[in-house]
Design a protein around this motif. Structure first.
Motif, short mmCIF file in Angstrom:
data_model
loop_
_atom_site.label_atom_id
_atom_site.label_comp_id
_atom_site.label_asym_id
_atom_site.label_seq_id
_atom_site.Cartn_x
_atom_site.Cartn_y
_atom_site.Cartn_z
N ALA A 118 0.91 -0.92 0.18
CA ALA A 118 0.11 -0.07 0.04
C ALA A 118 0.94 1.21 -0.08
O ALA A 118 2.06 1.18 0.26
CB ALA A 118 -0.79 0.04 1.17
N GLN A 136 -3.70 -1.62 -3.04
CA GLN A 136 -4.28 -2.20 -2.03
C GLN A 136 -5.52 -3.08 -2.39
O GLN A 136 -5.49 -4.33 -1.85
CB GLN A 136 -5.10 -1.01 -1.35
N SER A 161 -4.96 -3.27 7.41
CA SER A 161 -5.80 -2.13 7.27
C SER A 161 -5.13 -0.75 7.83
O SER A 161 -4.15 -0.51 8.06
CB SER A 161 -7.15 -2.39 7.54
N LYS A 190 -8.73 1.43 2.11
CA LYS A 190 -8.41 0.30 3.28
C LYS A 190 -9.82 -0.28 3.61
O LYS A 190 -9.78 -1.55 3.61
CB LYS A 190 -7.95 0.85 4.45
N ALA A 193 -10.78 -2.76 1.05
CA ALA A 193 -10.08 -4.09 1.07
C ALA A 193 -10.82 -4.77 2.04
O ALA A 193 -10.75 -6.05 1.93
CB ALA A 193 -8.64 -3.85 1.40
#
Length: 358
Positions: A118, A136, A161, A190, A193
């Protein structure tokens, strides 16, 4: 009720024989986690194409110059020296390409996969949202599809995360049951994801763990977090900007606490039906003013300037670690006065050494 053994020895016993693949593992969190898992007896491999915070970018395309660039370069080199000394396997691969990632899965045969890739900074994510999305979400899609279609022997997918998914805290503390209200590219990517992982986990029987850290700091970090900026600015004679009088609070977390919690979450994952989310922080928020006071004590000449609070920054606080304490035996060990002081003293030593050699 039987007592669950969550001792360090149990962590070691549970990780022995596991083959853990850290995707995006050459970064700040990844190289620390790799060394911790290796010390516990797990077999560890790092997959990374070094596109973020790479030595090449630091030398030829860096935003920083002078001592700051030299410090970044030192930190990056030290990461690789430590990994090489531990004989941790490094795999140069672009995980955004499913074919390339599939070859690594075939050859390495991981039992657990940790997705760390990320952009580490919300500011940088806003500047390049496409790259944040790719690193991500595209990589996570590839991991999950490979687990679904072919590599069913993978027992656990762990996602790193962020505490930013909570958005503005409505009270002084949040736990994992609080509904996220993310703001901005970084936090929303995040959270997307997290939802993608949760959906695959439930629908396709993939064991999953989501980790939410907060305000990390520690040796060899080059991500320009506030903890790094403040000690660096103090040493350069650049003002430390104290927004809103420094009343804003963050749950500052030393890297050693985070990787301890992540190792525990990997060790004590029970089965493919085990899907959980953990806050892994110090578990007690501190004000920016308190962080500043430590810097001022170590660097008395540090310049402090107050600024109005930026409205686009979320209101934060403490992340409850009760769930991690109960299920993983996690207990943070590094309060700000100890951990941040240790980090600042290390930073000052390295900075002065580089400055003297220049």
């Amino acid at each position: 009720m039987s007592v669950i053994d969550t001792s360090e020895q149990k962590v070691r016993d549970s990780l022995k024989g596991e083959r853990v693949l850290l995707i995006g593992g050459a970064g700040f969190i990844g190289h620390n986690l790799a060394m911790r898992l290796h010390s516990y007896g797990a077999e560890v491999a790092i997959l990374d194409n070094l596109s973020v915070n790479s030595l090449v970018d630091n030398v030829f395309g860096a935003r920083e110059s002078g001592l700051k660039a030299a410090m970044n370069h030192y930190c990056l080199q030290e990461r690789f020296k430590l990994l090489r000394a531990a004989e941790i396997k490094m795999i140069n691969c672009d995980a955004r390409q499913m074919g390339e990632l599939g070859i690594v899965f075939r050859d390495y045969q991981p039992t657990k996969v940790v997705h760390l890739a990320a952009i580490a900074s919300a500011v940088d994510a806003n500047a390049d949202p496409g790259l944040m999305f790719d690193l991500q979400l595209i990589i996570l899609r590839n991991i999950l599809e490979l687990c679904r279609l072919q590599y069913t022997g993978i027992k656990q997918v762990m996602l790193l995360s962020s505490s930013t998914v909570y958005g503005d805290f409505e009270g002084t503390e949040v736990d994992e049951s609080v509904r996220p209200r993310p703001r901005g590219i970084y936090a929303n990517t995040k959270f997307m994801a997290e939802r993608l992982l949760r959906t695959y986990a439930r629908q396709y029987d993939i064991g999953s763990t989501t980790i939410r850290p907060s305000a990390l700091y520690g040796e060899r970090c080059v991500s320009r977090r506030v903890s790094q900026k403040f000690i660096e600015n103090a040493l350069m004679g650049v003002p430390l900007l104290l927004e809103g009088g420094g009343e804003g609070r963050l749950d500052f977390t030393y890297i050693e606490d985070l990787v301890d919690g992540m190792a525990r979450a990997l060790a004590f994952h029970k089965s493919k039906e085990d899907n959980n989310t953990f806050n892994l922080t110090f578990g007690n928020s501190r004000s920016i003013a308190e962080l500043t006071a430590i810097v001022k004590e170590l660097v008395p000449q540090a310049i402090i300037e107050e600024r109005p609070r930026a409205n686009d920054k979320p209101i934060r606080g403490t992340l409850s670690t009760e769930r991690a304490e109960r299920l993983l035996g996690y207990k943070s060990q590094w309060p700000l006065e100890v951990g941040y002081r240790r980090y600042c003293e290390w930073y000052m030593e390295m900075w002065n050494s580089i400055k003297n050699d220049a």
